[in-house]
Design an enzyme around this catalytic site. Structure first.
Site, PDB file in Angstrom:
ATOM      1  N   LEU A   1     -10.040   3.694   0.019  1.00 61.66           N
ATOM      2  CA  LEU A   1      -9.645   2.638  -0.796  1.00 61.66           C
ATOM      3  C   LEU A   1      -9.513   3.256  -2.070  1.00 61.66           C
ATOM      4  O   LEU A   1      -8.674   3.203  -2.875  1.00 61.66           O
ATOM      5  CB  LEU A   1     -10.708   1.361  -0.986  1.00 61.66           C
ATOM      6  CG  LEU A   1     -10.528   0.514  -2.101  1.00 61.66           C
ATOM      7  CD1 LEU A   1      -9.275  -0.110  -2.135  1.00 61.66           C
ATOM      8  CD2 LEU A   1     -11.711  -0.518  -2.067  1.00 61.66           C
TER       9      LEU A   1
ATOM     10  N   LYS B   1      -4.459  13.404   4.764  1.00 62.97           N
ATOM     11  CA  LYS B   1      -5.557  12.876   5.489  1.00 62.97           C
ATOM     12  C   LYS B   1      -5.883  14.104   6.636  1.00 62.97           C
ATOM     13  O   LYS B   1      -5.255  13.756   7.755  1.00 62.97           O
ATOM     14  CB  LYS B   1      -5.747  11.744   6.165  1.00 62.97           C
ATOM     15  CG  LYS B   1      -6.960  11.355   6.916  1.00 62.97           C
ATOM     16  CD  LYS B   1      -7.996  10.673   6.137  1.00 62.97           C
ATOM     17  CE  LYS B   1      -9.031  10.332   7.044  1.00 62.97           C
ATOM     18  NZ  LYS B   1     -10.206  10.012   6.356  1.00 62.97           N
TER      19      LYS B   1
END
Length: 239
Positions: A20, A40
């Site tokens: 988030l 990521k």
């Protein structure tokens, strides 16, 4: 042309809002007029969708960015099992090669103005028999944004993580308080304690306090973060 900026996002634990906050930082950078991309590097818990492996966190980062990296650069290692990376990798006979991630990051820097790299789990999650996420952050040589999940025990978790980051010779460029537990007692007092200690001991400013959001919204979270201050710190950080 100025060299691209980059940062490594880590957290005090898993499930404390790293994705988030990473997505919110991306939205803030986009709002500031930058070409923002996300990595990521290692994602565990991927599912097959139309013949392509997807990871929810990686997809959320892509949705927040305005520069989409090729999948093998955004996530060099996509693992199916929702487990600690070294366990998932061993189960799939995959070797998590940090050199491959470093090369992917170098490629990403050529495609954007700022690259947000989200780690996996906390700062000392094992990746191989001899390396962990701290080694990855060190190999990338990036300033670190620490996400603190505001819940009971977070003060010790945050200070231990900051100590571990500094022990690797890395800079905590700032931290974010994420209110994961809406029932937490004395959240403001906890934030004040961390604001004082992290600033005094590590020169790490509070970049913002994200309220408990249901559903989670990177755009809303971004309004609670000071990306202008973060960008200044990144631009003036030693390279």
């Amino acid at each position: 042309m100025s060299p691209a900026l980059s940062l490594f996002v880590t957290g005090t634990d898993t499930e404390i809002g790293k994705t988030l906050v990473s997505a919110a930082l991306l939205r803030g950078f986009v709002r500031d007029g930058l070409r923002a991309a996300a990595m990521k590097p290692i994602a565990a818990g991927a599912t097959l969708v139309n013949g392509v492996l997807h990871n929810e966190d990686a997809d959320q980062l892509d949705a927040a960015a305005n520069v989409l990296l090729p999948p093998d650069i955004r996530t060099p290692f996509m693992l199916k099992e929702p487990a600690a990376p070294h366990i998932a990798a061993a189960h799939e006979s995959v070797t998590l090669d940090m050199a491959r991630i470093v090369d992917a990051h170098e490629a990403a820097l050529q495609m954007a103005d700022v690259v947000v790299v989200e780690g996996v789990g906390g700062f000392r999650v094992p990746l191989t028999d001899s390396h962990d996420t701290a080694d990855l952050a060190f190999a990338l040589n990036l300033p670190v944004v620490l996400v603190v999940g505001m819940r009971l025990g977070c003060i010790s978790h945050a200070l231990l993580t900051a100590e571990a980051i500094a022990a690797r010779g890395l800079r905590v460029v700032g931290w974010v308080a994420n209110r994961v537990d809406p029932a937490m007692l004395f959240p403001d007092e906890n934030i004040d304690t961390l604001r004082d200690r992290l600033a005094r001991q590590y020169d790490a400013p509070l970049l913002g306090s994200v309220p408990h959001l249901s559903p989670a919204s990177p755009d809303v979270a971004a309004t609670h973060l000071d990306t202008t201050r973060l960008l200044h710190a990144l631009r003036t950080a030693p390279r």
